[in-house]
Design a protein around this motif. Structure first.
Motif, PDB file in Angstrom:
ATOM      1  N   TYR A 117       0.805  -1.215   0.000  1.00 17.26           N
ATOM      2  CA  TYR A 117       0.000   0.000   0.000  1.00 17.26           C
ATOM      3  C   TYR A 117       0.843   1.272   0.000  1.00 17.26           C
ATOM      4  CZ  TYR A 117      -4.410  -2.415   0.649  1.00 17.26           C
ATOM      5  OH  TYR A 117      -5.511  -3.194   0.452  1.00 17.26           O
ATOM      6  N   TRP A 118       2.099   1.162   0.416  1.00 17.26           N
ATOM      7  CA  TRP A 118       2.943   2.355   0.526  1.00 17.26           C
ATOM      8  C   TRP A 118       4.398   1.933   0.471  1.00 17.26           C
ATOM      9  CZ3 TRP A 118       6.497   4.151   4.205  1.00 17.26           C
ATOM     10  CH2 TRP A 118       6.747   5.521   4.229  1.00 17.26           C
ATOM     11  N   ASN A 121      -2.073   5.246   8.567  1.00 16.29           N
ATOM     12  CA  ASN A 121      -3.343   4.851   9.182  1.00 16.29           C
ATOM     13  C   ASN A 121      -4.308   6.022   9.301  1.00 16.29           C
ATOM     14  OD1 ASN A 121      -2.741   2.125   9.426  1.00 16.29           O
ATOM     15  ND2 ASN A 121      -1.761   2.391  11.413  1.00 16.29           N
ATOM     16  N   LYS A 126      -4.522   8.542   7.164  1.00 18.80           N
ATOM     17  CA  LYS A 126      -5.049   8.781   5.817  1.00 18.80           C
ATOM     18  C   LYS A 126      -6.106   7.753   5.416  1.00 18.80           C
ATOM     19  CE  LYS A 126      -0.939  10.945   3.882  1.00 18.80           C
ATOM     20  NZ  LYS A 126       0.148  10.820   2.902  1.00 18.80           N
ATOM     21  N   TRP A 127      -5.907   6.512   5.814  1.00 16.22           N
ATOM     22  CA  TRP A 127      -6.787   5.419   5.402  1.00 16.22           C
ATOM     23  C   TRP A 127      -7.817   5.065   6.472  1.00 16.22           C
ATOM     24  CZ3 TRP A 127      -6.891   2.784   0.710  1.00 16.22           C
ATOM     25  CH2 TRP A 127      -5.892   3.142  -0.200  1.00 16.22           C
ATOM     26  N   HIS A 128      -7.908   5.848   7.537  1.00 18.15           N
ATOM     27  CA  HIS A 128      -8.804   5.550   8.659  1.00 18.15           C
ATOM     28  C   HIS A 128     -10.239   5.320   8.165  1.00 18.15           C
ATOM     29  CE1 HIS A 128     -10.301   5.455  12.715  1.00 18.15           C
ATOM     30  NE2 HIS A 128     -11.232   6.330  12.376  1.00 18.15           N
ATOM     31  N   ILE A 178     -11.290   3.258   5.991  1.00 18.62           N
ATOM     32  CA  ILE A 178     -11.372   2.686   4.644  1.00 18.62           C
ATOM     33  C   ILE A 178     -10.794   1.283   4.627  1.00 18.62           C
ATOM     34  CG2 ILE A 178     -10.630   2.939   2.246  1.00 18.62           C
ATOM     35  CD1 ILE A 178     -10.550   5.994   2.796  1.00 18.62           C
ATOM     36  N   LEU A 179      -9.607   1.123   5.196  1.00 24.79           N
ATOM     37  CA  LEU A 179      -8.954  -0.188   5.244  1.00 24.79           C
ATOM     38  C   LEU A 179      -9.295  -0.896   6.542  1.00 24.79           C
ATOM     39  CD1 LEU A 179      -5.349   0.430   3.891  1.00 24.79           C
ATOM     40  CD2 LEU A 179      -7.157  -0.892   2.816  1.00 24.79           C
TER      41      LEU A 179
END
Length: 118
Positions: free
Chosen positions: A49-50, A82, A84-86, A88-89
């Motif tokens: 993912y990164w 985490n 940024k993606w809170h 969503i993932l």
């Protein structure tokens, strides 16, 4: 064998391949490493993912590894990721860190898993 159980110190990175042929579905990073204790094998980071690569070139030396480990949950990059993606993932992701001795480089990969290919 787990990431932290591999004998990283003085092993040598020979090749790095990033595969985005199926973006967002199969993002992988493959390292070919001449392991200090077992010879050349490949390690595959899956569901990446990164990635951050802070690599130095121009040094006439093999890219020997100083250390590699899984970052703790309070690592700044995994915390920012985490945030940024809170929400969503839902999957648990790990932050793998590889630091080199010969060039002082650092590679950080946030991915679901990694495995050593035979």
């Amino acid at each position: 064998m787990g990431f932290d159980e591999l004998y990283w110190h003085d092993s040598v990175i020979k090749k790095i391949e990033i595969d985005r042929n199926n973006p967002g579905k199969t993002d992988t990073i493959l390292f070919e490493i001449d392991w200090y204790d077992i010879g050349i094998k490949k390690i595959l980071f899956e569901d990446v993912y990164w990635l951050r690569m802070d690599m130095n070139f121009g040094v006439v030396a093999e890219e020997s590894i100083y250390e590699a480990y899984i970052a703790p949950n309070d690592d700044i990059d995994i915390m920012r990721f985490n945030e940024k993606w809170h929400g969503i993932l839902k999957d648990t992701l790990l932050c793998f860190i590889i630091k080199t001795a010969s060039t002082g480089s650092e590679i950080k990969i946030i991915a679901k898993s990694c495995r050593v290919d035979k």
